[in-house]
Scaffold this active site. Sequence first.
Site, PDB file in Angstrom:
ATOM      1  N   TYR A 293      -6.125  -6.492   3.733  1.00 30.51           N
ATOM      2  CA  TYR A 293      -4.710  -6.809   3.230  1.00 30.51           C
ATOM      3  C   TYR A 293      -4.087  -5.286   2.634  1.00 30.51           C
ATOM      4  O   TYR A 293      -2.965  -5.024   2.685  1.00 30.51           O
ATOM      5  CB  TYR A 293      -4.814  -7.906   2.345  1.00 30.51           C
ATOM      6  CG  TYR A 293      -3.537  -8.360   1.500  1.00 30.51           C
ATOM      7  CD1 TYR A 293      -2.492  -8.935   2.121  1.00 30.51           C
ATOM      8  CD2 TYR A 293      -3.290  -7.808   0.529  1.00 30.51           C
ATOM      9  CE1 TYR A 293      -1.450  -9.337   1.865  1.00 30.51           C
ATOM     10  CE2 TYR A 293      -2.019  -7.907  -0.288  1.00 30.51           C
ATOM     11  CZ  TYR A 293      -0.875  -8.874   0.473  1.00 30.51           C
ATOM     12  OH  TYR A 293       0.140  -9.189  -0.120  1.00 30.51           O
ATOM     13  N   GLU A 300       2.430  -0.258   5.597  1.00 24.33           N
ATOM     14  CA  GLU A 300       3.574  -0.758   6.086  1.00 24.33           C
ATOM     15  C   GLU A 300       4.462  -0.404   5.040  1.00 24.33           C
ATOM     16  O   GLU A 300       5.493   0.367   5.337  1.00 24.33           O
ATOM     17  CB  GLU A 300       3.691  -2.223   6.002  1.00 24.33           C
ATOM     18  CG  GLU A 300       3.085  -2.986   7.057  1.00 24.33           C
ATOM     19  CD  GLU A 300       3.054  -4.354   6.600  1.00 24.33           C
ATOM     20  OE1 GLU A 300       3.957  -5.024   5.999  1.00 24.33           O
ATOM     21  OE2 GLU A 300       2.070  -5.037   7.309  1.00 24.33           O
TER      22      GLU A 300
END
Length: 348
Positions: A293, A300
């Site tokens: 995660y 991103e």
Amino acid sequence: MKRPPAREAGALSSGAETTAPPGKRAGGHGFWIPIAGARRSGPQAARAPKGRGGAGAWRAVAGGVRSSPSRFGWLRRAPCAWHMGRLTEAAALGSGARAARWAGSPPTLLLLSPTSPGCAATMASSDEDGTNGGASEAGEDREAPGKRRRLGLLATAWLTFYNIAMTAGWLVLAIAMVRFYMEKGTHRGLYKSVQKTLKFFQTFALLEIVHCLIGIVPTSVLVTGVQVSSRIFMVWLITHSIKPIQNEESVVLFLVAWTVTEITRYSFYTFSLLDHLPYFIKWARYNFFIILYPVGVAGELLTIYAALPYVKKTGMFSIRLPNKYNVSFDYYYFLLITMASYIPCKKS
């Protein structure tokens, strides 16, 4: 609680007055309701009605809210729609002869718990439809389980196929990434070599929103929509549209995180549907995210950050004033807001 007063069994068209059994009281906020088919088997024993025939009885249901008098004498609204629907239908099928037998013999007390299965809706009011409504609903009840089973089998078959296909797709992507790096020894050109596979399977994930909408997956449509749309945004509106950033190291970060996450997630769903879940898959599903995660989020964010100078310079996807619609939109500031949305909000 005081015992309810005697009322006429109006649904049975006999005019005979029927009272609650002496000394018998419904517990809590219960109520009495006439129902055909139950037989007394002892001073305090009670049994469920056998079919729709037989002697009449009183049935006590706990936890009701009293409704206005109806053609069944008087009722209270029960917490269980299914049970009360069956009771009122049976009462509607009673005859005058049964009502006379009620008046002549002490009725039986049956207590329904408000925690019985199906007690989630309001009472199905048979007093609003015809006297033969019970027969039609009984036919529907016989057909419904078969329909539900068929729907369940179709949904399970489709979801199994979908998850197997997605697992295979992301496995192909992972193998292609490993082979490229082993042959080239660099991450440059990696995105270009796998972009078709990535775009296809990530866009195919839009079906997950459809699964939630039609109810075959018990997940929030909003949550699933946000998760899937964020991936679509990164694939089509960032890396696909802004070619200079495709060779950034941050692109490799989120590609690796996504690939491992999706292989684990879809294989977990597949084995769960097949009722044969290996321990390692289960362990990976609930532990890999601890590393994947933050790696994916970092990849991103860094990719969007790398795209900012290009977006500001070219003004891509932006709408400037003046224009005939009198509307403006700046994609550069939109990306800044998107980056800020990644910051977790602390709940007070």
